[in-house]
Design a protein around this motif. Structure first.
Motif, mmCIF file in Angstrom:
data_model
loop_
_atom_site.group_PDB
_atom_site.id
_atom_site.type_symbol
_atom_site.label_atom_id
_atom_site.label_comp_id
_atom_site.label_asym_id
_atom_site.label_seq_id
_atom_site.Cartn_x
_atom_site.Cartn_y
_atom_site.Cartn_z
ATOM 1 N N ILE A 15 0.816 -1.207 0.000
ATOM 2 C CA ILE A 15 0.000 0.000 0.000
ATOM 3 C C ILE A 15 0.855 1.265 0.000
ATOM 4 N N GLY A 16 2.118 1.139 0.340
ATOM 5 C CA GLY A 16 3.022 2.291 0.341
ATOM 6 C C GLY A 16 3.295 2.859 -1.032
ATOM 7 N N ILE A 17 2.944 2.134 -2.081
ATOM 8 C CA ILE A 17 3.063 2.652 -3.450
ATOM 9 C C ILE A 17 1.666 2.644 -4.035
ATOM 10 N N GLN A 18 1.042 3.833 -4.052
ATOM 11 C CA GLN A 18 -0.342 3.951 -4.503
ATOM 12 C C GLN A 18 -0.501 5.151 -5.423
ATOM 13 N N PRO A 19 -1.246 4.987 -6.512
ATOM 14 C CA PRO A 19 -1.384 6.076 -7.479
ATOM 15 C C PRO A 19 -2.466 7.100 -7.162
ATOM 16 N N GLY A 20 -3.019 7.107 -5.974
ATOM 17 C CA GLY A 20 -4.118 8.006 -5.618
ATOM 18 C C GLY A 20 -3.921 9.447 -6.037
ATOM 19 N N ILE A 21 -3.185 10.230 -5.256
ATOM 20 C CA ILE A 21 -2.995 11.650 -5.527
ATOM 21 C C ILE A 21 -1.838 11.872 -6.498
#
Length: 147
Positions: free
Chosen positions: A116-122
């Motif tokens: 989860i530490g690599i997420q494309p959200g923002i």
């Protein structure tokens, strides 16, 4: 392989983390200030306001926790409520497909671990760059006879 990041390296969603940490601090300060400024509240009620603010802030801090740390011996995946240490040889593939909420690591035991530490959200571009860097590290390290 000169484009590989130097180890140790930490990947985390920095913008999302900044928003969550800022919101946690703001909620705690505002609710606590309201509790202290309201004259009609008794000591128990004030304490319950501060306790509730701390609970909300703690929840936001848990959401800001995820990261992926790569070092010479492997990868540590820190998710919301769990931490898992992996040797380089345990990681088969790093996946970040269109529509995925975060990176998934395919493991040698046939399972998939969310990172989860690599997420494309923002910050989509940052997540793509981090996923690519982790993928390159896995490819470079999986053939390393020391692992």
């Amino acid at each position: 392989m000169s484009d590989l990041p130097s180890l140790p390296v930490t990947f985390r969603p920095s913008r999302t983390r900044a928003v969550l940490l800022g919101a946690a601090a703001a909620i705690f300060v505002v609710v606590s200030a309201v509790a202290l400024l309201l004259d009609r509240l008794g000591p128990g009620e004030r304490l319950s306001f501060v306790f509730t603010a701390a609970l909300f802030a703690g929840g936001l801090l848990m959401l800001a926790r995820p990261k992926v740390v790569a070092d010479d011996s492997g990868v540590t995946v820190v998710n919301f409520a769990s931490t898992r240490r992996l040797e380089w040889a345990e990681i088969v593939q790093v996946n970040l497909r269109v529509g995925d909420p975060w990176v998934f690591l395919d493991l040698t035991d046939g399972t998939s671990l969310p990172a989860i530490g690599i997420q494309p959200g923002i910050a989509k571009e940052q997540a793509i760059a981090h996923a690519g860097a982790l993928r390159a590290l896995v490819e470079a390290r999986s053939g390393d006879p020391r692992t």
